[in-house]
Design a protein around this motif. Structure first.
Motif, PDB file in Angstrom:
ATOM      1  N   LEU A  11       0.829  -1.202   0.000  1.00  0.00           N
ATOM      2  CA  LEU A  11       0.000   0.000   0.000  1.00  0.00           C
ATOM      3  C   LEU A  11       0.869   1.261   0.000  1.00  0.00           C
ATOM      4  O   LEU A  11       1.876   1.337   0.684  1.00  0.00           O
ATOM      5  N   GLU A  12       0.442   2.251  -0.771  1.00  0.00           N
ATOM      6  CA  GLU A  12       1.078   3.571  -0.762  1.00  0.00           C
ATOM      7  C   GLU A  12       0.031   4.668  -0.593  1.00  0.00           C
ATOM      8  O   GLU A  12       0.111   5.482   0.305  1.00  0.00           O
ATOM      9  N   ASP A  13      -0.957   4.688  -1.484  1.00  0.00           N
ATOM     10  CA  ASP A  13      -2.067   5.645  -1.390  1.00  0.00           C
ATOM     11  C   ASP A  13      -3.261   4.918  -0.780  1.00  0.00           C
ATOM     12  O   ASP A  13      -3.972   4.205  -1.484  1.00  0.00           O
ATOM     13  N   TYR A  14      -3.474   5.112   0.491  1.00  0.00           N
ATOM     14  CA  TYR A  14      -4.543   4.418   1.184  1.00  0.00           C
ATOM     15  C   TYR A  14      -5.118   5.333   2.260  1.00  0.00           C
ATOM     16  O   TYR A  14      -4.648   6.456   2.452  1.00  0.00           O
ATOM     17  N   THR A  15      -6.142   4.857   2.950  1.00  0.00           N
ATOM     18  CA  THR A  15      -6.797   5.652   3.990  1.00  0.00           C
ATOM     19  C   THR A  15      -6.570   5.015   5.350  1.00  0.00           C
ATOM     20  O   THR A  15      -6.908   3.845   5.561  1.00  0.00           O
ATOM     21  N   ILE A  16      -6.006   5.769   6.272  1.00  0.00           N
ATOM     22  CA  ILE A  16      -5.826   5.320   7.653  1.00  0.00           C
ATOM     23  C   ILE A  16      -7.097   5.633   8.431  1.00  0.00           C
ATOM     24  O   ILE A  16      -7.666   6.717   8.294  1.00  0.00           O
ATOM     25  N   ILE A  17      -7.545   4.692   9.257  1.00  0.00           N
ATOM     26  CA  ILE A  17      -8.716   4.926  10.103  1.00  0.00           C
ATOM     27  C   ILE A  17      -8.333   4.766  11.563  1.00  0.00           C
ATOM     28  O   ILE A  17      -7.849   3.718  11.993  1.00  0.00           O
ATOM     29  N   SER A  18      -8.561   5.830  12.320  1.00  0.00           N
ATOM     30  CA  SER A  18      -8.398   5.815  13.767  1.00  0.00           C
ATOM     31  C   SER A  18      -8.965   7.142  14.286  1.00  0.00           C
ATOM     32  O   SER A  18      -9.523   7.926  13.516  1.00  0.00           O
ATOM     33  N   GLN A  19      -8.824   7.395  15.585  1.00  0.00           N
ATOM     34  CA  GLN A  19      -9.191   8.710  16.102  1.00  0.00           C
ATOM     35  C   GLN A  19      -8.200   9.757  15.591  1.00  0.00           C
ATOM     36  O   GLN A  19      -7.063   9.427  15.250  1.00  0.00           O
ATOM     37  N   LYS A  20      -8.625  11.012  15.579  1.00  0.00           N
ATOM     38  CA  LYS A  20      -7.832  12.066  14.944  1.00  0.00           C
ATOM     39  C   LYS A  20      -6.418  12.148  15.507  1.00  0.00           C
ATOM     40  O   LYS A  20      -5.445  12.234  14.748  1.00  0.00           O
ATOM     41  N   PHE A  21      -6.278  12.122  16.823  1.00  0.00           N
ATOM     42  CA  PHE A  21      -4.940  12.264  17.411  1.00  0.00           C
ATOM     43  C   PHE A  21      -4.031  11.121  16.978  1.00  0.00           C
ATOM     44  O   PHE A  21      -2.838  11.310  16.779  1.00  0.00           O
ATOM     45  N   HIS A  22      -4.603   9.927  16.820  1.00  0.00           N
ATOM     46  CA  HIS A  22      -3.829   8.769  16.395  1.00  0.00           C
ATOM     47  C   HIS A  22      -3.520   8.854  14.902  1.00  0.00           C
ATOM     48  O   HIS A  22      -2.431   8.484  14.459  1.00  0.00           O
ATOM     49  N   CYS A  23      -4.480   9.362  14.130  1.00  0.00           N
ATOM     50  CA  CYS A  23      -4.243   9.564  12.694  1.00  0.00           C
ATOM     51  C   CYS A  23      -3.072  10.507  12.462  1.00  0.00           C
ATOM     52  O   CYS A  23      -2.263  10.303  11.547  1.00  0.00           O
ATOM     53  N   GLN A  24      -2.963  11.556  13.275  1.00  0.00           N
ATOM     54  CA  GLN A  24      -1.865  12.512  13.122  1.00  0.00           C
ATOM     55  C   GLN A  24      -0.523  11.815  13.271  1.00  0.00           C
ATOM     56  O   GLN A  24       0.389  12.013  12.463  1.00  0.00           O
ATOM     57  N   ARG A  25      -0.403  10.976  14.288  1.00  0.00           N
ATOM     58  CA  ARG A  25       0.857  10.258  14.506  1.00  0.00           C
ATOM     59  C   ARG A  25       1.108   9.234  13.406  1.00  0.00           C
ATOM     60  O   ARG A  25       2.245   9.082  12.933  1.00  0.00           O
ATOM     61  N   ALA A  26       0.072   8.533  13.002  1.00  0.00           N
ATOM     62  CA  ALA A  26       0.219   7.530  11.939  1.00  0.00           C
ATOM     63  C   ALA A  26       0.650   8.184  10.632  1.00  0.00           C
ATOM     64  O   ALA A  26       1.499   7.651   9.899  1.00  0.00           O
ATOM     65  N   LEU A  27       0.086   9.338  10.314  1.00  0.00           N
ATOM     66  CA  LEU A  27       0.474  10.056   9.100  1.00  0.00           C
ATOM     67  C   LEU A  27       1.921  10.531   9.186  1.00  0.00           C
ATOM     68  O   LEU A  27       2.652  10.515   8.189  1.00  0.00           O
ATOM     69  N   TYR A  28       2.336  10.969  10.366  1.00  0.00           N
ATOM     70  CA  TYR A  28       3.733  11.368  10.557  1.00  0.00           C
ATOM     71  C   TYR A  28       4.660  10.204  10.254  1.00  0.00           C
ATOM     72  O   TYR A  28       5.659  10.351   9.533  1.00  0.00           O
TER      73      TYR A  28
END
Length: 204
Positions: A123-140
């Motif tokens: 996967l490269e272009d995909y959608t992460i699902i979690s709560q916003k604060f966790h999404c921020q860290r995952a995107l980082y």
């Protein structure tokens, strides 16, 4: 320094996070970051709202046609603890076809889930699902690893537990910084590439 990193991760990646399902760009696969279905507090067992909201968000994205398949990633460290299988069953209960739900049984940490999403599942272009604060860290973590995902924020949890989770997140973000920029930490397991199944797979 810890506070600066927390502020950076909490503000730099909001442009890639969506909360309105109607505005989420289509991606073939969503990565659902695992957590325990149940939590223990004061000797009592409770249903984990973080878990419930993530699973419901994934089902809603699938039913809205915003994704064509789901990768559930979580801890399966013992035969008695299996986050991916629990998420799979609950997604099926919410109407997602089992053939379009893929499992990553070695998502022991967010870093493991993100790296394996690319290195094992392609996967490269995909959608992460979690709560916003966790999404921020995952995107980082994802962008530090050269990936280009977006994220959909599941409903946040309004409780004292949410406050405690936020405090732990400050330290988790600092650890993510160390792992990505200083220590160059690798996942606990990688393994052979695996195929992802998704809706209309044979036509794309």
């Amino acid at each position: 320094m810890i506070i600066s990193i927390d502020w950076y991760i909490g503000n730099e990646f909001n442009q890639f996070i969506y909360s309105d399902i109607n505005r989420v760009p289509h991606r073939k696969i969503a990565l659902v970051l695992g957590t325990s279905k149940y939590i223990q507090q004061s000797g009592e067992t409770y249903y984990n709202a973080y878990y419930a909201y993530r699973v419901k968000a994934a089902a809603k994205l699938y039913q809205a046609g915003k994704i064509d398949g789901i990768l559930v990633s979580g801890d399966n460290s013992t035969q008695f603890y299996d986050e991916p299988s629990q998420m799979t069953q609950d997604l099926i209960n919410l109407g997602v076809p089992s053939e379009y739900i893929n499992q990553d049984y070695a998502g022991f940490r967010t870093l493991d889930s993100i790296v394996r999403a690319n290195k094992v599942f392609g996967l490269e272009d995909y959608t992460i699902i979690s709560q916003k604060f966790h999404c921020q860290r995952a995107l980082y973590i994802a962008q530090s690893k050269g990936q280009n995902p977006i994220a959909f924020s599941a409903s946040k949890v309004q409780s004292f537990a949410g406050i405690k989770t936020r405090l732990r997140e400050v330290l988790a973000r600092f650890k993510a910084f160390l792992d990505c920029k200083i220590l160059k930490t690798s996942p606990k397991f990688l393994g052979e590439p695996e195929t992802i199944n998704y809706r209309n797979y044979n036509n794309r």
